[in-house]
Write an enzyme that holds these catalytic residues in place. Structure first.
Site, mmCIF file in Angstrom:
data_model
loop_
_atom_site.group_PDB
_atom_site.id
_atom_site.type_symbol
_atom_site.label_atom_id
_atom_site.label_comp_id
_atom_site.label_asym_id
_atom_site.label_seq_id
_atom_site.Cartn_x
_atom_site.Cartn_y
_atom_site.Cartn_z
ATOM 1 N N GLU A 179 30.998 32.485 33.197
ATOM 2 C CA GLU A 179 29.610 31.867 32.917
ATOM 3 C C GLU A 179 29.454 30.463 33.501
ATOM 4 O O GLU A 179 30.527 29.998 33.561
ATOM 5 C CB GLU A 179 28.884 32.370 31.762
ATOM 6 C CG GLU A 179 28.495 33.749 31.474
ATOM 7 C CD GLU A 179 27.384 33.852 30.345
ATOM 8 O OE1 GLU A 179 26.861 34.736 30.331
ATOM 9 O OE2 GLU A 179 27.279 32.968 29.462
ATOM 10 N N HIS A 237 16.322 27.516 30.549
ATOM 11 C CA HIS A 237 16.963 28.390 31.220
ATOM 12 C C HIS A 237 16.620 28.328 32.612
ATOM 13 O O HIS A 237 15.646 28.656 33.025
ATOM 14 C CB HIS A 237 17.136 29.910 30.655
ATOM 15 C CG HIS A 237 18.295 30.644 31.155
ATOM 16 N ND1 HIS A 237 18.153 31.280 32.709
ATOM 17 C CD2 HIS A 237 19.237 31.208 30.433
ATOM 18 C CE1 HIS A 237 19.397 31.870 32.478
ATOM 19 N NE2 HIS A 237 19.927 32.043 31.457
ATOM 20 N N ARG A 241 23.267 23.843 32.712
ATOM 21 C CA ARG A 241 21.689 24.624 32.930
ATOM 22 C C ARG A 241 20.657 23.515 33.048
ATOM 23 O O ARG A 241 19.753 23.817 33.926
ATOM 24 C CB ARG A 241 21.346 25.372 31.650
ATOM 25 C CG ARG A 241 22.148 26.559 31.542
ATOM 26 C CD ARG A 241 21.697 27.463 30.270
ATOM 27 N NE ARG A 241 22.463 28.646 30.283
ATOM 28 C CZ ARG A 241 22.240 29.541 29.189
ATOM 29 N NH1 ARG A 241 21.672 29.223 28.091
ATOM 30 N NH2 ARG A 241 22.902 30.817 29.028
ATOM 31 N N ARG A 265 23.332 22.853 25.625
ATOM 32 C CA ARG A 265 24.150 23.984 25.314
ATOM 33 C C ARG A 265 25.086 24.601 26.394
ATOM 34 O O ARG A 265 24.301 24.830 27.307
ATOM 35 C CB ARG A 265 23.319 24.812 24.390
ATOM 36 C CG ARG A 265 24.211 26.288 23.862
ATOM 37 C CD ARG A 265 23.208 27.149 23.471
ATOM 38 N NE ARG A 265 22.193 27.775 24.220
ATOM 39 C CZ ARG A 265 22.378 28.819 24.909
ATOM 40 N NH1 ARG A 265 23.681 29.617 24.545
ATOM 41 N NH2 ARG A 265 21.504 29.466 25.642
ATOM 42 N N HIS A 313 14.212 28.053 26.641
ATOM 43 C CA HIS A 313 15.243 29.074 26.205
ATOM 44 C C HIS A 313 15.755 28.874 24.874
ATOM 45 O O HIS A 313 15.960 29.735 24.115
ATOM 46 C CB HIS A 313 16.344 28.971 27.291
ATOM 47 C CG HIS A 313 17.089 30.148 27.210
ATOM 48 N ND1 HIS A 313 16.915 31.543 26.858
ATOM 49 C CD2 HIS A 313 18.741 30.143 27.049
ATOM 50 C CE1 HIS A 313 17.960 32.456 26.903
ATOM 51 N NE2 HIS A 313 19.060 31.315 26.796
#
Length: 524
Positions: A118, A246, A293, A390, A355
């Protein structure tokens, strides 16, 4: 007032269920409260995965994981929390979720979890169950808590307020005592009644507040109930300006946004504009779509601003070249096809969406808040792990680890706990002649909150926009608070009250912080 339980857990996602199971395993009596039916949580919506252990050949280590978390957190991470999660979290994921609960992670040829990549991770360390990892985890947790003899599950109850002394005490002399938490008042929409549940220790695990934004990947229940209750009880709250967006939510005009998992870009999906240009090469040529992100979300925002288009596109052709989309991403494929889109043949329209909330009720490494008797875990809490942004797939692991640690600390300290005599506490009182709750007014107020935060406290912020939002919501807050005290209770009214409180917490924090960092981006 109900008789006291050892531990009252408010929220039934990964943090709440993990806390309940750990405390119950240690012999404590536990009441676990779910706002909806058990299993209807934000955890169930998580697609991508949870951080596990990378294969030895990946060269992964706690140091490398900690470095990735710190880099994503933009210099605001709490180092002790990062180190704790990097060393203990992946082991707990494997031993508790996979080995004990039997979460059906996708396996490799050796019958062990097969991790994927990811964004912003330096190794393939993400355990996943196709693209519905959260649902698989939640299902296993829900089954385990239902079967545990020390856990009583209470479903479809709404948090009204934390029970605190001296606030809820009858005697005015108690005003000189420090604030302590002794449980919570809960509202049952089915009966219309409010009941107090006393507890020696209380753990908030009520999730986040993503529904406060017009475009969100969160379900409608993510209204910040626990954060608002903690604020009213005077718990310390930090980092509210850091709301993560997101980058890729499915964009269909007039429809709720559906998350398109980070793992798609981890497996090679490209972001393109309407001309088919891979525009991340302009904004982040080194990491491209696998940048953190906040970087990817701002790049999409800027690309949309330049083109005047309402969305960009996610091209899955590079993924389809080496993976079967239907077997690896069935949730994504079903969501797209339900809207008449075929990801195997055409790029998919996407926009960023609110998100994850990186701030929250401040807790220590064992989940203690600033109020004696109150613990917190999961998205409602701020451990400092995420800093200003995050890292993907850390949230489920954080909820698991701090759910465990909070439960262990609460049980360990039960001997120090006491609960007041119910006769010392004022009963909950409803208005004598309550006003009717008009659904249209509640919908109108929600529309104002959600559009104001999206337009003025979204991906890109300015001081002028934030000041405008603060002024607009100041009077709305006054109206909602008055309505709350004069109307009959309903779930919708309680959520609206929580929403306006949390919206103002976000705005005030964003106004007070002129520095762009992580997912808080100021251009003035």
């Amino acid at each position: 007032m109900r008789d006291a339980t050892d531990l009252l857990v408010l929220g039934a996602g990964i943090a709440g269920c993990s806390a309940a199971l750990r405390a119950a395993d240690l012999g404590a009596s536990v009441v676990l409260v779910a706002k909806d039916e058990l299993g209807g949580t934000n955890t169930s919506w998580a697609q991508g995965g949870i951080i596990g252990l990378a294969p030895p050949e990946e060269g992964d280590s706690p140091d490398l994981l900690a470095s990735d978390i710190e880099n994503a957190g933009a210099g605001l991470c709490r180092h002790e929390a990062v180190r704790l999660l990097a060393e203990e979290g992946p082991k707990l994921c494997r031993s508790f979720l996979w080995e004990r609960l039997g979460v059906p992670f996708d396996l490799n040829g050796h019958a062990t979890p097969d991790p994927t990549a990811e964004a912003a991770h330096s190794a393939r360390r993400i355990y996943h169950a196709k693209d519905a990892t959260g649902l698989a985890i939640q299902t296993a947790l829900s089954e385990a808590v239902r079967q545990h003899p020390n856990i009583r599950v209470e479903e479809r109850l709404c948090l009204v307020d934390l029970i605190t002394s001296p606030h809820h005490c009858i005697s005015p002399e108690r005003i000189y005592e420090p604030i302590r938490v002794h449980g919570a008042f809960l509202f049952d929409p089915a009966s219309g009644e409010v009941e107090g549940v006393l507890a020696k220790r209380t753990l908030l695990a009520t999730g986040g507040l993503g529904y406060l934004y017009l475009h969100t990947t969160n379900p409608p229940g993510a209204t910040g109930d626990g954060l608002a209750a903690a604020y009213r009880a005077s718990a310390r709250i930090v980092n509210c300006e850091y709301v993560q967006f997101h980058p890729t939510a499915l964009y269909v005009p007039g429809k709720p946004r559906t998350l398109l998992t980070e793992a798609l870009r981890g497996e090679g999906a490209w972001l393109v504009n309407r001309k088919g240009e891979r525009f991340m090469e302009k904004y982040e040529p080194e990491h491209l779509e696998l940048a953190p992100r906040d970087v990817v979300s701002r790049a999409i925002f800027q690309e949309m601003a330049l083109s005047g288009e309402p969305n960009v596109f996610l091209d899955l052709a590079p993924v389809a070249a080496h993976l079967d989309l239907d077997s690896h991403f069935p949730t994504v494929m079903a969501a797209c096809r339900a809207e008449g889109l075929d990801p195997a043949r055409q790029p998919i329209p996407v926009v960023p969406a609110a998100h994850y909330f990186c701030g929250g009720v401040l807790v220590d490494l064992e989940g203690r808040t600033s109020l004696p008797g109150l613990y917190a875990a999961g998205e409602v809490a701020c451990t400092g792990l995420h800093g200003a942004n995050r890292l993907a797939s850390t949230s489920l692991l954080e909820g698991l680890l701090w759910g465990f640690r909070g439960a262990e600390a609460a049980v360990r300290e039960l001997g120090e706990a006491s609960t007041p005599d119910p006769s010392e506490l004022a009963p909950w009182r409803m208005p004598e002649s309550p006003e009717p709750t008009d659904p249209l007014l509640i919908d109108q107020d929600w529309g104002l909150i959600r559009s104001t935060l999206w337009n003025y406290a979204g991906i890109v912020r300015t001081g002028a926009r934030l000041e405008r939002a603060k002024a607009d919501l100041h009077y709305l807050n006054h109206r909602i608070e008055r309505f709350y005290h004069e109307a009959g209770l309903s779930r919708e009214l309680l959520e609206l009250r929580s929403g306006i409180i949390c919206a103002r917490l976000i705005l005030n924090a964003a106004l007070q912080n002129p520095e762009s960092r992580g997912c808080h981006y100021r251009v003035d």
